[in-house]
Every structure is written in C-alpha cells, then in structure tokens.
Enzyme design. Structure first.
Site, PDB file in Angstrom:
ATOM      1  N   ARG A  99       1.031  -1.237  -0.043  1.00 15.44           N
ATOM      2  CA  ARG A  99       0.210   0.044   0.009  1.00 15.44           C
ATOM      3  C   ARG A  99       0.887   1.251   0.164  1.00 15.44           C
ATOM      4  O   ARG A  99       0.507   2.216  -0.691  1.00 15.44           O
ATOM      5  CB  ARG A  99      -0.910  -0.057   1.257  1.00 15.44           C
ATOM      6  CG  ARG A  99      -2.189  -0.805   0.942  1.00 15.44           C
ATOM      7  CD  ARG A  99      -2.988  -1.220   2.194  1.00 15.44           C
ATOM      8  NE  ARG A  99      -4.296  -1.883   1.807  1.00 15.44           N
ATOM      9  CZ  ARG A  99      -5.158  -1.908   2.561  1.00 15.44           C
ATOM     10  NH1 ARG A  99      -5.058  -1.754   3.822  1.00 15.44           N
ATOM     11  NH2 ARG A  99      -6.547  -2.434   2.006  1.00 15.44           N
TER      12      ARG A  99
ATOM     13  N   GLY B 223     -12.566  -3.787   1.109  1.00 17.81           N
ATOM     14  CA  GLY B 223     -13.981  -3.544   1.383  1.00 17.81           C
ATOM     15  C   GLY B 223     -14.463  -2.471   0.308  1.00 17.81           C
ATOM     16  O   GLY B 223     -15.644  -2.820  -0.112  1.00 17.81           O
TER      17      GLY B 223
ATOM     18  N   LYS C 218     -17.804 -16.544   3.251  1.00 13.80           N
ATOM     19  CA  LYS C 218     -19.226 -16.387   3.609  1.00 13.80           C
ATOM     20  C   LYS C 218     -19.861 -15.811   2.261  1.00 13.80           C
ATOM     21  O   LYS C 218     -19.441 -15.034   1.793  1.00 13.80           O
ATOM     22  CB  LYS C 218     -19.327 -15.388   4.596  1.00 13.80           C
ATOM     23  CG  LYS C 218     -18.893 -16.044   5.993  1.00 13.80           C
ATOM     24  CD  LYS C 218     -19.129 -15.051   7.049  1.00 13.80           C
ATOM     25  CE  LYS C 218     -19.045 -15.684   8.408  1.00 13.80           C
ATOM     26  NZ  LYS C 218     -19.238 -14.818   9.802  1.00 13.80           N
TER      27      LYS C 218
ATOM     28  N   GLY D 148      -9.256  -8.590   0.065  1.00 11.42           N
ATOM     29  CA  GLY D 148      -7.808  -8.607   0.675  1.00 11.42           C
ATOM     30  C   GLY D 148      -7.273  -9.855   0.922  1.00 11.42           C
ATOM     31  O   GLY D 148      -5.929  -9.926   0.516  1.00 11.42           O
TER      32      GLY D 148
HETATM   33  P1  ADP Z   1     -11.526 -11.822   0.175  1.00 10.33           P
HETATM   34  O1  ADP Z   1     -10.824 -11.119   1.251  1.00 10.33           O
HETATM   35  O2  ADP Z   1     -10.512 -12.029  -0.862  1.00 10.33           O
HETATM   36  O3  ADP Z   1     -12.550 -11.021  -0.174  1.00 10.33           O
HETATM   37  P2  ADP Z   1     -12.817 -13.630   2.302  1.00 10.33           P
HETATM   38  O4  ADP Z   1     -12.507 -12.786   3.203  1.00 10.33           O
HETATM   39  O5  ADP Z   1     -14.323 -13.521   1.632  1.00 10.33           O
HETATM   40  O6  ADP Z   1     -12.099 -13.348   0.636  1.00 10.33           O
HETATM   41  O7  ADP Z   1     -12.488 -15.127   2.454  1.00 10.33           O
HETATM   42  C1  ADP Z   1     -11.138 -15.588   2.597  1.00 10.33           C
HETATM   43  C2  ADP Z   1     -11.281 -16.751   3.599  1.00 10.33           C
HETATM   44  O8  ADP Z   1     -11.959 -17.737   3.293  1.00 10.33           O
HETATM   45  C3  ADP Z   1     -10.012 -17.346   3.649  1.00 10.33           C
HETATM   46  O9  ADP Z   1      -9.541 -17.171   5.255  1.00 10.33           O
HETATM   47  C4  ADP Z   1     -10.242 -18.890   3.468  1.00 10.33           C
HETATM   48  O10 ADP Z   1      -9.727 -19.677   4.368  1.00 10.33           O
HETATM   49  C5  ADP Z   1     -11.652 -18.886   3.557  1.00 10.33           C
HETATM   50  N1  ADP Z   1     -12.351 -19.961   2.917  1.00 10.33           N
HETATM   51  C6  ADP Z   1     -12.150 -20.255   1.575  1.00 10.33           C
HETATM   52  N2  ADP Z   1     -12.587 -21.394   1.470  1.00 10.33           N
HETATM   53  C7  ADP Z   1     -13.202 -21.995   2.439  1.00 10.33           C
HETATM   54  C8  ADP Z   1     -13.580 -23.436   2.732  1.00 10.33           C
HETATM   55  N3  ADP Z   1     -14.047 -24.174   1.832  1.00 10.33           N
HETATM   56  N4  ADP Z   1     -13.877 -23.587   4.115  1.00 10.33           N
HETATM   57  C9  ADP Z   1     -13.516 -22.515   5.224  1.00 10.33           C
HETATM   58  N5  ADP Z   1     -13.077 -21.698   4.815  1.00 10.33           N
HETATM   59  C10 ADP Z   1     -12.558 -21.178   3.472  1.00 10.33           C
HETATM   60 MG    MG Z   2     -10.983 -11.105   3.630  1.00  6.30          MG
END
Ligand code: ADP
Ligand code: MG
Length: 400
Positions: free
Chosen positions: A41, A379, A203, A356
C-alpha cells in the site's frame, strides 16, 4: 458516477509551491517489532507522491492505521511507516507525532517544495470516524488543496476522507484512486466479453450483493470457497462438516433459480476430516462429500474447468479464494486460478483481483505483477462492485 477530477487535471500554478494534503491508505501490517511486513500500500501511493513533488508541490500525508479508539495509542503510530516511506522515496520523510492541529499546521508551513511530511494516525483524532465538522475544518488547514488517493478507505465517510474534501478545494483523486476506479468502473460499464466473475471466500452473506449486482452483467459466474457449500445445500447435496450458512440457503436457492446456466458451482471438492488433518485430503465428486468431512478447496476437475473458462474470457473479476489457501494443500485451487489469470493477462485479457485475502494469495504466489490490476481496497472494491457510491470519491470535485 460522474468522472472525478484527478491530480492530472490540475494546472501548474495550482501545484507549484503549494501544500498538497494527500489522504493515503497506509493501513499496513506490522510485526511484533513494529516493522512494516508488507509495503504494497505504501508503494501504491508513490506515483501520486512523485507526481506532486515533480510539479513543485510539498506533500502532507494523512492516513489511518488499524483501529485505535479515537485517541493516541503508540502501538498504532505511523512512525514505522514514515521510515519505510523514506526508504522507498530515498529521501527523508518528516513525521509529526503530535495530534495537535496547530503544531501540525506549523509543520506544513515549514515544508519546502519537494519535501514530504507524514502526520500521525488520523484515527487518534476523536472526530475522525464521526466525520466531525470541526475536525474537518482543522484538517483543511493542513493543505492548499486536497488529494484523495486512499481507495481502500473510500467506502468510509470519515473526516479525513469526506469532511476535509468539503472544506478544502480543489479536492481531486490521486493516481492510484484513478486507476482503481478506472479498472473497476470499466469492467462494470463496458467489459470486453466474455466477461466472467469468480467468487469465493468464506461467507456468502458478505458477498450476496456482489453476486446479485454482477449476475446480470456477466456471461458467467464461477463459485468456489466455502460459499459453494451453501449452494450445495440449496441443491440438496450433502455437505458433511463444511462451513455453511443455514440462514442463506433459501437465498442461494433463489439465485440458482434466477441465474440458470450462468452460475457454475464446483464439480468436485477437496475434503478432509479437519483442517489439521490436511494430510488426509482427497478429492471427491460434489455429491459425495463424506458426512464426517468438510470441503476445504475446489477439486482438480473444477480447477481445470474454471481454468478453461478463464482462458476464453476477455474480462475476469476475481474476489475470494477458492479454498483455505492458508493451509496447504488447500491452496491448490486458489493457486491454479491465480496462474490461469496470469496466463490470460499475458494474452490480453483484463484481469482484476479484488478482496484482501485474494490479493494476499496472488502476492504470496508472486503473481501480483502478472494481473492487469490487483485492488488495494478489499472492502471498498466490494462496495464498488455492489454498485454502491463510495463517499470518499463522491466528495471529490467533478471533472469538467
Ligand atoms: P477476500 O478477502 O478475498 O474477499 P474472504 O475474506 O471473503 O476473501 O474469504 C477469505 C477466507 O475464506 C480465507 O481465510 C479462506 O480460508 C476462507 N475459505 C475459503 N474457502 C473455504 C472453505 N471451503 N472452508 C472454510 N473457509 C474457506
Ligand atoms: Mg477477507
């Protein structure tokens, strides 16, 4: 949203000898010794800083770091960031520890053109997160013009992002902000097709608005991550001990019904009895997830078919890892996607990574430079893709 003015729209006399107050996103991770462990960053803000310095301005930087509770807390001081920035600029960076406005204003007036000053964490100021009017007026005294380059904080209406822009004109976007808005904006408004979105992560609840905003715009949406399991449940498949959101199953059913063939779910899954029994990981078809195991990644057949979809796409937006990439071998699906995206970028496909954790996975794989764009704002990029207005952008001057 109307195009916003950027630093490139400013006339020479609006910069020469002026104090440019620049809101940056220096919210970087620090280790136990308070050293910067990832300076992505900070590096991302360099083009704007160089641009302003090169036109005879002096630069006054504002940023938040972490979540101090509206009062000074030495563990969230920006001091180590000033050190790292100085190394990257190869020039001294003045740092004002005091959160007293008069002292800070005095320091800005002592700056010579070409010099850089970093002020202390904006979240040490009690009015910051309330977008307090008095604080905004005080912040406005720190510069002769305002530049917002903090894309990662643009979804927050705080004094240092929104309030100050209303008090200090011109208020324009920095080069990083411009790049972020360009990539994300163009993908939504005029994507080269086929346009696909790849969504994953933990999620479905956090991404439901992104799914519904993107579905009508994309030619295909590929779903991985734990999110896929909620869809599996909606399809009546057994998901074993996988992470599901029971209160989102109905929503997933609705999405499946409305999306039709545009929504693609994993064909197979990497499962194991638990995360700390990763050595027992094995692939199964999606309708054979054992009752006492959980899905931690997409399977190899899915990685292949997602890869083929990427290889024929012209625009790809990726948000959310395909599995628990922090724990090998459940990083395989995420890495496969990252490598396919890198290959697609090389043949002219526009590839955009937001989120992130997805950005971290790409960086970890050393593929950051091989994407068209990796967003610095998790975000903020999500809210942009949800079609929401970003208050930090909205507050800037419209381009004429
Ligand atoms: P981003 O930050 O890229 O938007 P998220 O914060 O939504 O992504 O999700 C990231 C998290 O999702 C990671 O910590 C990863 O371990 C978790 N994750 C991905 N697939 C699974 C799964 N099948 N079961 C549990 N956790 C998962
Ligand atoms: Mg995340």
């Amino acid at each position: 949203m109307a195009r916003k003015m950027t630093v490139r729209d400013l006339r020479e006399e609006q910069l020469r000898g002026k104090r440019a107050l620049v809101r940056v996103d220096f919210n970087v991770p620090l280790d136990a010794e308070r050293r910067v462990t990832d300076d992505t960053r900070i590096r991302a803000a360099l083009p704007t800083i160089h641009f302003l310095l090169g036109r005879g301005a002096c630069v006054v930087l504002l940023s938040h770091l972490g979540r101090p509770k509206g009062k000074p807390d030495p563990s969230y001081s920006l001091d180590p960031v000033a050190t790292r920035l100085g190394e990257l600029l190869n020039a001294p960076v003045r740092f004002v520890e005091s959160t007293d406005t008069d002292e800070a204003v005095k320091a800005t007036h002592e700056l010579q053109p070409g010099q850089v000053l970093l002020l202390e964490n904006t979240r040490f100021l009690p009015g910051e997160e309330r977008n307090d009017e008095r604080l905004s007026r005080d912040l406005a005294k720190l510069g002769d013009l305002f530049v917002n380059d903090a894309f990662g904080a643009a979804h927050r209406a705080h004094a240092s992002t929104v309030g100050v822009a209303q008090e200090l004109r011109p208020a324009v976007a920095g080069l990083l902000m411009e790049t972020e808005l360009d990539y994300l904006g163009r993908a939504l408004a005029e994507p080269k097709r086929p346009f696909i979105a790849i969504l994953g992560g933990a999620k479905i609840s956090g991404k439901i608005d992104v799914i519904s905003q993107l579905l009508p715009r994309v030619d295909g949406m590929l779903i991985g991550g734990a999110m896929a399991c909620t869809f599996f449940q909606a399809m009546g498949l057994g998901v074993g001990k996988s992470l599901v959101e029971p209160d989102r199953v109905d929503m997933a059913k609705d999405l499946l019904a409305s999306a039709g063939a545009r929504l693609t779910l994993p064909h197979d899954a990497m499962v194991a009895p638990s995360l700390d029994q990763a050595a027992r990981a094995h692939a199964v078809p999606r309708d054979q997830i054992p009752a006492d195991e959980a899905m931690y990644d997409i399977g190899p057949r899915t990685a292949d078919s997602f890869g083929r979809a990427i290889s024929i796409a012209k625009t790809v937006i990726w948000n959310g890892p395909m599995g628990v990439f922090e724990t090998p071998p459940f990083d395989a699906g995420t890495l496969a996607i990252a490598r396919e995206l890198a290959a697609a970028t090389a043949t002219g496909t526009t590839t955009i990574v937001g989120g992130g954790d997805s950005a971290a996975a790409v960086t970890q794989a050393g593929l950051e430079a091989k994407m068209s764009h990796v967003s610095t704002g998790g975000g903020a990029s999500l809210e942009f893709l949800e079609g929401k207005k970003l208050p930090g952008v909205d507050a800037l001057d419209d381009a004429r």
